[in-house]
Design an enzyme around this catalytic site. Sequence first.
Site, PDB file in Angstrom:
ATOM      1  N   ASP A 109       0.851  -1.193   0.000  1.00  0.00           N
ATOM      2  CA  ASP A 109       0.000   0.000   0.000  1.00  0.00           C
ATOM      3  C   ASP A 109       0.883   1.238   0.000  1.00  0.00           C
ATOM      4  O   ASP A 109       1.961   1.248   0.599  1.00  0.00           O
ATOM      5  CB  ASP A 109      -0.914   0.022   1.235  1.00  0.00           C
ATOM      6  N   ASP A 111       0.490   4.076   1.417  1.00  0.00           N
ATOM      7  CA  ASP A 111       0.494   4.945   2.595  1.00  0.00           C
ATOM      8  C   ASP A 111       1.102   4.308   3.838  1.00  0.00           C
ATOM      9  O   ASP A 111       0.886   4.779   4.948  1.00  0.00           O
ATOM     10  CB  ASP A 111      -0.937   5.417   2.883  1.00  0.00           C
ATOM     11  N   TRP A 172     -13.724  -0.309  -1.409  1.00  0.00           N
ATOM     12  CA  TRP A 172     -12.917  -0.626  -0.245  1.00  0.00           C
ATOM     13  C   TRP A 172     -13.357  -1.920   0.458  1.00  0.00           C
ATOM     14  O   TRP A 172     -14.539  -2.074   0.767  1.00  0.00           O
ATOM     15  CB  TRP A 172     -12.972   0.547   0.749  1.00  0.00           C
ATOM     16  N   GLU A 175     -11.045  -7.618  -0.385  1.00  0.00           N
ATOM     17  CA  GLU A 175     -10.111  -8.312  -1.289  1.00  0.00           C
ATOM     18  C   GLU A 175      -8.972  -8.963  -0.511  1.00  0.00           C
ATOM     19  O   GLU A 175      -8.521 -10.049  -0.852  1.00  0.00           O
ATOM     20  CB  GLU A 175      -9.592  -7.346  -2.367  1.00  0.00           C
ATOM     21  N   ASP A 176      -8.528  -8.334   0.574  1.00  0.00           N
ATOM     22  CA  ASP A 176      -7.428  -8.939   1.341  1.00  0.00           C
ATOM     23  C   ASP A 176      -7.886 -10.228   2.041  1.00  0.00           C
ATOM     24  O   ASP A 176      -7.114 -11.186   2.156  1.00  0.00           O
ATOM     25  CB  ASP A 176      -6.821  -7.928   2.332  1.00  0.00           C
ATOM     26  N   MET A 202       1.077   4.567   9.228  1.00  0.00           N
ATOM     27  CA  MET A 202       0.243   4.924   8.087  1.00  0.00           C
ATOM     28  C   MET A 202       0.128   6.432   7.955  1.00  0.00           C
ATOM     29  O   MET A 202       0.085   7.142   8.956  1.00  0.00           O
ATOM     30  CB  MET A 202      -1.158   4.331   8.247  1.00  0.00           C
ATOM     31  N   HIS A 205      -5.439   9.256   6.516  1.00  0.00           N
ATOM     32  CA  HIS A 205      -6.267   9.902   5.493  1.00  0.00           C
ATOM     33  C   HIS A 205      -7.673   9.362   5.652  1.00  0.00           C
ATOM     34  O   HIS A 205      -7.884   8.311   6.255  1.00  0.00           O
ATOM     35  CB  HIS A 205      -5.733   9.575   4.097  1.00  0.00           C
ATOM     36  N   ARG A 207     -11.400   8.122   3.859  1.00  0.00           N
ATOM     37  CA  ARG A 207     -11.715   7.264   2.701  1.00  0.00           C
ATOM     38  C   ARG A 207     -11.761   8.095   1.428  1.00  0.00           C
ATOM     39  O   ARG A 207     -12.334   9.172   1.396  1.00  0.00           O
ATOM     40  CB  ARG A 207     -13.041   6.570   2.931  1.00  0.00           C
TER      41      ARG A 207
END
Length: 260
Positions: A109, A111, A172, A175-176, A202, A205, A207
Amino acid sequence: YTNLSFFTPDPEAVKTQYCPVKSPILVGPLTIVYSKPPSLKKIQMKNPYVTHGGYFSPRHCFGRYRTAVIIPHRNREAGNGTFNRAKLLNIGVREALRLDNWDCLILHDVDLVPENDYNLYVCDEYSPKHLASAMDKFHYNLPYWTYFGGVSAITPDQYMRINGFPNSYWGWGGEDDDIAIRVRLSGMSISRTPLSVGRYKMVMHSRDIGNEENLKRHNLLSNTRRTWREDGMNSLVFSMLSREETPLYTNITVDIGNPP
Ligand code: UDH
């Protein structure tokens, strides 16, 4: 960076042996402070041996592994369709594998910044590995036992064995977890960096627009065992828009289409 002088520029550098398994320049815990982000120029200056397109190899020894870092991103610079992290990772893997015979793919990712350099970006021979086991946003713990998001290390063979990631998770979430199920269904398990080392900070932020919660994810997840062999690398469709080599990285822009 404090130890960069270890690699004094030496055009005559001759490599005769493999790098040590444990690099002498690693320090363990790192202090990450988000104040003013450094410019790309500054990062470039601090990493003089990174070559055009974002390649690096140690100067005085042969690296033991060839690792590609793949970062799915959108909207941080451009794009406004619905986000699809897993499909972008499939595309990143397909394109990376056209370039080289990588030993290890790091799926990262954008971030998350590692807080300990003992968390080596190296694959485990037998299991896909979860590297971001302790993120600050989850209080340096796993949010749940099977969590596989953030940063992971997987060999190309392992990736193909699970048929890559699902292309069908738009927006969002989910998927993981699908990937974690694929790993299990294909007879492997997930290995993990210990919590004391797998620490990440992280960039906070909210969404993103176009990455709204995927309300279909629970339904999709209940079907993974029926769909994973058909939905993945073997059904990946996208169009390539551009491929740009910059001094620090290669950026590939693609059209992933829209949710059905
Ligand atoms: N990403 C992008 N652009 C987007 C969305 C996601 O580049 O518009 C990529 C990026 O690499 C990011 C990754 O996908 O690191 C994961 O997406 P995310 O950061 O949105 O997901 P995460 O779960 O955080 O880490 C979501 C913030 C949710 C705020 C929740 C408020 N309750």
